[in-house]
Structure formats: C-alpha cells, structure tokens
Design an enzyme around this catalytic site. Structure first.
Site, PDB file in Angstrom:
ATOM      1  N   TYR A 141       0.816  -1.217   0.000  1.00 54.45           N
ATOM      2  CA  TYR A 141       0.000   0.000   0.000  1.00 54.45           C
ATOM      3  C   TYR A 141       0.851   1.270   0.000  1.00 54.45           C
ATOM      4  O   TYR A 141       0.370   2.352  -0.308  1.00 54.45           O
ATOM      5  CB  TYR A 141      -0.952   0.023   1.209  1.00 54.45           C
ATOM      6  CG  TYR A 141      -2.051  -1.029   1.161  1.00 54.45           C
ATOM      7  CD1 TYR A 141      -2.249  -1.813   0.021  1.00 54.45           C
ATOM      8  CD2 TYR A 141      -2.887  -1.234   2.229  1.00 54.45           C
ATOM      9  CE1 TYR A 141      -3.240  -2.771  -0.034  1.00 54.45           C
ATOM     10  CE2 TYR A 141      -3.898  -2.200   2.186  1.00 54.45           C
ATOM     11  CZ  TYR A 141      -4.056  -2.964   1.048  1.00 54.45           C
ATOM     12  OH  TYR A 141      -5.041  -3.919   0.995  1.00 54.45           O
ATOM     13  N   LYS A 191       3.449 -15.464   1.788  1.00 53.71           N
ATOM     14  CA  LYS A 191       3.367 -16.168   0.513  1.00 53.71           C
ATOM     15  C   LYS A 191       4.802 -16.474   0.086  1.00 53.71           C
ATOM     16  O   LYS A 191       5.259 -16.090  -1.006  1.00 53.71           O
ATOM     17  CB  LYS A 191       2.621 -15.272  -0.505  1.00 53.71           C
ATOM     18  CG  LYS A 191       2.227 -15.949  -1.793  1.00 53.71           C
ATOM     19  CD  LYS A 191       1.082 -16.943  -1.640  1.00 53.71           C
ATOM     20  CE  LYS A 191       0.825 -17.631  -2.981  1.00 53.71           C
ATOM     21  NZ  LYS A 191      -0.087 -18.769  -2.874  1.00 53.71           N
ATOM     22  N   ASP A 223      -3.071 -18.283   1.164  1.00 55.01           N
ATOM     23  CA  ASP A 223      -4.246 -18.942   0.570  1.00 55.01           C
ATOM     24  C   ASP A 223      -4.780 -20.016   1.505  1.00 55.01           C
ATOM     25  O   ASP A 223      -5.994 -20.141   1.723  1.00 55.01           O
ATOM     26  CB  ASP A 223      -3.914 -19.510  -0.826  1.00 55.01           C
ATOM     27  CG  ASP A 223      -2.547 -20.169  -0.896  1.00 55.01           C
ATOM     28  OD1 ASP A 223      -1.760 -20.034   0.058  1.00 55.01           O
ATOM     29  OD2 ASP A 223      -2.261 -20.837  -1.909  1.00 55.01           O
ATOM     30  N   ASP A 247      -5.364  -6.994   5.653  1.00 48.44           N
ATOM     31  CA  ASP A 247      -6.586  -6.280   5.280  1.00 48.44           C
ATOM     32  C   ASP A 247      -7.688  -7.294   4.965  1.00 48.44           C
ATOM     33  O   ASP A 247      -8.821  -7.201   5.450  1.00 48.44           O
ATOM     34  CB  ASP A 247      -6.271  -5.414   4.043  1.00 48.44           C
ATOM     35  CG  ASP A 247      -7.362  -4.396   3.754  1.00 48.44           C
ATOM     36  OD1 ASP A 247      -8.355  -4.372   4.483  1.00 48.44           O
ATOM     37  OD2 ASP A 247      -7.201  -3.634   2.780  1.00 48.44           O
ATOM     38  N   ASP A 251     -10.939  -8.963   7.661  1.00 49.40           N
ATOM     39  CA  ASP A 251     -12.361  -8.848   7.316  1.00 49.40           C
ATOM     40  C   ASP A 251     -13.037 -10.221   7.279  1.00 49.40           C
ATOM     41  O   ASP A 251     -14.197 -10.359   7.658  1.00 49.40           O
ATOM     42  CB  ASP A 251     -12.557  -8.123   5.979  1.00 49.40           C
ATOM     43  CG  ASP A 251     -12.662  -6.615   6.180  1.00 49.40           C
ATOM     44  OD1 ASP A 251     -12.278  -6.147   7.274  1.00 49.40           O
ATOM     45  OD2 ASP A 251     -13.130  -5.909   5.267  1.00 49.40           O
TER      46      ASP A 251
END
Ligand code: NAD
Length: 358
Positions: A141, A191, A223, A247, A251
C-alpha cells in the site's frame, strides 16, 4: 500516577457509543481503583464544523501526550461534498500516520450467546477468540515505485510489495507481546513460496521467535490461511501478517463473528501508545435514535486497558461483564433478530455498568 486518556467521540453514532464507554470508565475508576484521567477532543466532521480541519493541531497534540486514545467513529453525509483532503476520514488517516501506528490488532471474538449470528455453523465459532495482527504502515500500500505507465503501446499498472527487516521485526514483536497476554501461539502468514519479500518476512519472524521461547511459532501460506479461517477458525490464537494480507484476512475473521457492532480494534506505535476504536463507522442511518450497539466501543476500551495500561485484569472484567449481559438475553437492534425486543444504546451501557458494580 494516573494514566491519561483522550476520548474522541467523532460523528454520527460516535458520541452515543462513546458516552457508554465513558460510563464504563467512570465505573472502573470509582469501583475498581483504576487510576485514570481523561479529556475530550474533536476529530472528523465535528472538527471540520468547529475548526475547518478534520484533525486540528490541538487534537493531534493531545493524542501525542496521552497514554492512549479512544475513538468513536467519523464521517457522514453532511461532509461528503467537501474536497477529499478535508473529509472527516482524512482526520483518521492522518492521526494514524502522524502517530506512527504500525501495528493493527483486530480481535475476532464470538460470545457463545451470539454464535447463531455467524455465517458458519455455531459449533465452529462458539467462543471463538483469535487476534489478527496486521502491519499497517508498510507493504504494497505504500511501496515505491508505484503508478501506471505506458509500455509497448498500452498502460501498465504496478505496485511494490516491500518490507525492511526492521519493519518485519517490530510487527513480529508486537505479535509475540500480544500472544504473551493470550494463548502464546503465533501463526505468521505469508506467501513465501512465491514472493521474495515473504521469504525475508518468514526468516525475520523466525529469528524474532527465538526471543520468545515461551511462545510457539508456525507459518502458513495466505491462501491456506484464508481457507483455514472459514474451515476451522478456532485453531488460531494470534495471526501476524503484512498490510495487504491482513486487510483481507481481518475482514474474513470479522465476518465470522456476525455483527459489526461487536468488533473492537487497536493500532499501536513504537512508544506503546494506542488508538482504540470500534471497527464500524458512524452509521448515519441510525444516528441519534438510541439504537447503536455500544459494545464494540466498550470492548475497544477493554483492549486499551490490556495493551496500553497493562490492566489485563480489568480488561477481563469488562469482557466478562459484556458476556454476562449477552447471556442475560439483552440485545441491541443489530443483534436482536426476530426473537427478542431490542434495548437502547443506553440500556446496554447501563447493563454493563451494573454487571461491573455487582
Ligand atoms: P457503518 O459501519 O457506519 O455502517 C454499516 C451498517 O452497520 C449500517 O447499517 C449501520 O447502521 C450498521 N452499524 C454500524 N455500527 C453499528 C453499531 N454500533 N450498532 C448497530 N448497527 C451498526 O459503515 P458505512 O455505512 O459504510 O459508513 C458510514 C459512514 O462512516 C461513512 O461516512 C464512512 O466513511 C464512515 N466510516 C467511518 C469509519 C471509522 O470512523 N473508523 C469506518 C467505516 C466507515
């Protein structure tokens, strides 16, 4: 010496839910010997109305001088036409970045009484208690270079996932410190099978773990972590991960709990200061009607007690008071469903305070 807190009620339902959190604070001070003082400040739309600035200098100074800040919510239709740089939400982004709040702690707790509200089967989520620690000020980001450029006659968009060793080390330490206040298990999500940045992440987190021999560390690819969160979420204690993965995963974890009115959060900096706030926004659709659920803000106060004031004992009291109130059947409208008659914001606050006094 008394701890110093700054309360920022903000907009919409912010002042309503903050009023109940303040009553809990008063009760802890009067009945449980919490040495604490607090003052109020303006942020968001309320600050725009008074000072034409969503984060006035005096609010930022007060936050920097306080041990911790508790925030309600900002924003609303009244300020939507204002230019982007002056919008209420900008106040929130600025206070986070000015204070260097790099560690975002998002618990997903599900009181067993509310298990039916989850999108998963009750037995998978009843008494769920996991904590996602998300790096908040780095990663893709913020990484450079970024942009959209022309290449071979077409436009190409690009961003950069970048983490330095020191950034990884400090978020890993935040996760292990938080784990020490819980079940002492940290799962680092990355990852590393594809990304070099994740390879370094994994190496540094593993190195930091050596300083926390009382905690266990495991690693998981993102994943798989997404799958495991909806398959068997109770396997996790603390999950630590970067900005982008955090992020998304926070959620997913939030939705496991069913109601946005129940979710607290904390953002911490290197000086141990924190900004504590409910995950929800200012809910203009129900503002001023006494319908808002104050529990996310009250649970944010519990996080403040645990992480900034080192009063895990009082945090547990507040959390167990919330549990008892829910067990007694009290529900605000967002939790009530068809079965029960909803109570007001204030009645929910009354019940928590009464539990704390008993
Ligand atoms: P929201 O979280 O305010 O509301 C979403 C839905 O959840 C609404 O139906 C609302 O009534 C309900 N809800 C939210 N909190 C509740 C509570 N405590 N009790 C009962 N019901 C609750 O999100 P939104 O509608 O997308 O945004 C509204 C405003 O809030 C916007 O201006 C947005 O920018 C702002 N916002 C602020 C924050 C923040 O301050 N941290 C976060 C998100 C959105």
């Amino acid at each position: 010496m008394s701890a110093r807190l700054l309360l920022l009620p903000g907009d919409g339902i912010g002042p309503e839910v903050m009023a109940e959190a303040e009553r809990v604070l008063e009760c802890l001070k009067t009945h449980h010997g919490l040495a604490v003082e607090w003052s109020f400040g303006l942020i968001g739309g309320a600050a725009i109305d008074a000072h034409n600035d969503p984060l006035p200098a005096e609010t930022l100074e007060a936050a920097q001088a306080a041990d911790a800040t508790l925030l309600g919510a900002v924003g609303g239709p009244k300020w939507e036409a204002i230019e982007r740089a002056l919008r209420p939400e900008r106040g929130l982004l600025r206070i986070r970045s000015e204070m260097g709040l790099y560690a975002n702690l998002r618990p997903a707790m599900l009181f067993s009484e509310l298990a039916a509200a989850s999108s998963l089967r009750p037995e998978l989520v009843a008494d769920l208690d996991i904590l996602i620690v998300r790096e908040l000020t780095g990663g893709i980001y913020f990484g450079q270079p970024r942009g959209i450029r022309e290449e071979n006659g077409e436009r190409v968009g690009y961003n950069t996932e970048v983490y330095s060793e020191s950034e990884i080390e400090r978020i890993a330490r935040s996760a292990f410190e938080a784990a020490r206040k819980r079940d002492r298990r940290v799962c680092s999500v990355d990852k590393a099978n594809v990304l070099e940045c994740s390879e370094l992440w994994r190496e540094v987190v593993t190195r930091v773990a050596a300083d926390y021999p009382d905690c266990t560390l495991s690693h998981m690819y993102v994943d798989n972590a997404a799958m495991q969160l909806v398959r068997a979420p109770k396997q996790f204690d603390v999950v630590v991960t970067g900005n982008l993965f955090g992020d998304i995963l926070s959620d997913i974890a939030a939705m496991l709990t069913g109601s946005i009115g129940m979710l607290p959060s904390a953002s911490l900096n290197a000086r141990g200061q924190g900004l504590y706030e409910p995950v929800h926004g200012s809910a203009p659709d129900i503002a001023g009607q006494g319908k808002a659920n104050p529990l996310a803000t009250i649970l944010s106060l519990a996080m403040l007690l645990r992480h900034s004031l080192d009063r895990g004992d009082l945090a547990e009291r507040v959390e167990s008071a919330v549990g008892s109130v829910l067990a007694s059947g009290l529900r605000t409208a967002d939790l009530a469903g068809d079965q029960s008659k909803p109570v007001s914001t204030q009645a929910m606050g009354d019940a928590v305070v009464a539990q704390l006094q008993s």
